[in-house]
Motif scaffolding. Structure first.
Motif, PDB file in Angstrom:
ATOM      1  N   ARG A 103       5.071   1.120  -3.796  1.00  0.00           N
ATOM      2  CA  ARG A 103       4.191  -0.022  -3.581  1.00  0.00           C
ATOM      3  C   ARG A 103       3.856  -0.765  -4.873  1.00  0.00           C
ATOM      4  O   ARG A 103       3.347  -1.872  -4.834  1.00  0.00           O
ATOM      5  N   SER A 125       4.158  -5.643   0.297  1.00  0.00           N
ATOM      6  CA  SER A 125       4.150  -4.577   1.289  1.00  0.00           C
ATOM      7  C   SER A 125       3.062  -4.841   2.320  1.00  0.00           C
ATOM      8  O   SER A 125       2.139  -5.632   2.085  1.00  0.00           O
ATOM      9  N   PRO A 126       3.135  -4.177   3.479  1.00  0.00           N
ATOM     10  CA  PRO A 126       2.053  -4.303   4.464  1.00  0.00           C
ATOM     11  C   PRO A 126       0.704  -3.903   3.885  1.00  0.00           C
ATOM     12  O   PRO A 126      -0.318  -4.512   4.209  1.00  0.00           O
ATOM     13  N   ASP A 127       0.682  -2.877   3.011  1.00  0.00           N
ATOM     14  CA  ASP A 127      -0.572  -2.445   2.406  1.00  0.00           C
ATOM     15  C   ASP A 127      -1.199  -3.574   1.587  1.00  0.00           C
ATOM     16  O   ASP A 127      -2.412  -3.797   1.644  1.00  0.00           O
ATOM     17  N   ARG A 129      -0.733  -6.776   1.974  1.00  0.00           N
ATOM     18  CA  ARG A 129      -1.185  -7.839   2.870  1.00  0.00           C
ATOM     19  C   ARG A 129      -2.474  -7.441   3.589  1.00  0.00           C
ATOM     20  O   ARG A 129      -3.373  -8.268   3.773  1.00  0.00           O
ATOM     21  N   GLU A 130      -2.571  -6.172   3.971  1.00  0.00           N
ATOM     22  CA  GLU A 130      -3.791  -5.708   4.636  1.00  0.00           C
ATOM     23  C   GLU A 130      -4.982  -5.772   3.693  1.00  0.00           C
ATOM     24  O   GLU A 130      -6.089  -6.160   4.092  1.00  0.00           O
TER      25      GLU A 130
END
Length: 202
Positions: A103, A125-127, A129-130
């Motif tokens: 990440r 990464s999705p992390d 964006r979250e």
């Protein structure tokens, strides 16, 4: 995602504008872990004492480590003691975890965090964006932790929007620990300056 990871990602995103001291971040990450453990009902607070419950399986290795490290015998550990014990080197542990998961990557010649020798670059990464979504929505807990370490301005209300008494208690404990750390830094700087004056004959 977890609150500590979100806080670390936001600290990295904001690092060019508001760098965070590693010690400050480590204490805040320990507080973020405590908040997530409260949310998972892995602990409850009895005043400033951390009373462990049955350790649930957390969806994060570092949170599992945090839960496993709780003092499970009365009179239990205080929040302040937890922050200092658990917070020791915690920023590095989270950075290493994100790096091992791909990440973040390292590049040379960083200016983020003076103690680091390589630049930490966040991967898309999705992390990430979250964490960005949580940040842009001004989620109260993340906003309060970010204000505590100086990533954002502190609001007039100490913890606006935070309604859980346990979470508020943790946030106050984080603030107290950070003030104590800053006092220690200032005291050390004064002592070092006095020592230098002695050697210079001042």
């Amino acid at each position: 995602m977890t609150t500590p990871r979100d806080l670390l990602i936001i600290a990295m995103e904001m690092s060019t504008r508001r760098p965070v001291e590693r010690g400050d971040l480590s204490l805040a990450l320990a507080g973020a872990e405590m908040i997530d453990l409260l949310g998972a009902e892995a602990i409850r607070l009895d005043g400033d004492r951390i009373v462990p419950g049955l350790p649930p399986a957390m969806a994060d290795r570092l949170l599992d480590e945090a839960a496993a490290s709780l003092v499970r015998e009365a009179p239990y550990e205080t929040l302040d003691d937890w922050l200092w014990r658990r917070g020791r080197g915690l920023a590095t542990a989270y950075l290493d975890a994100l790096e091992s998961e791909g990440r973040i990557t390292r590049q040379r010649h960083s200016r983020w965090m003076p103690s680091l020798t390589s630049q930490m670059v966040l991967a898309d990464s999705p992390d990430r964006r979250e964490a960005a979504d949580r940040w842009s929505s001004d989620e109260p807990v993340l906003a309060a932790l970010a204000a505590a370490v100086g990533i954002r301005d502190r609001p007039a209300d100490d913890s606006p929007g935070v309604t859980d008494d346990g979470v508020v208690t943790v946030l106050f404990a984080v603030d107290d620990a950070l003030r104590d750390l800053e006092f220690q830094r200032q005291r050390r700087a004064i002592d070092e300056a006095a020592f230098d004056n002695i050697w210079r004959g001042g």
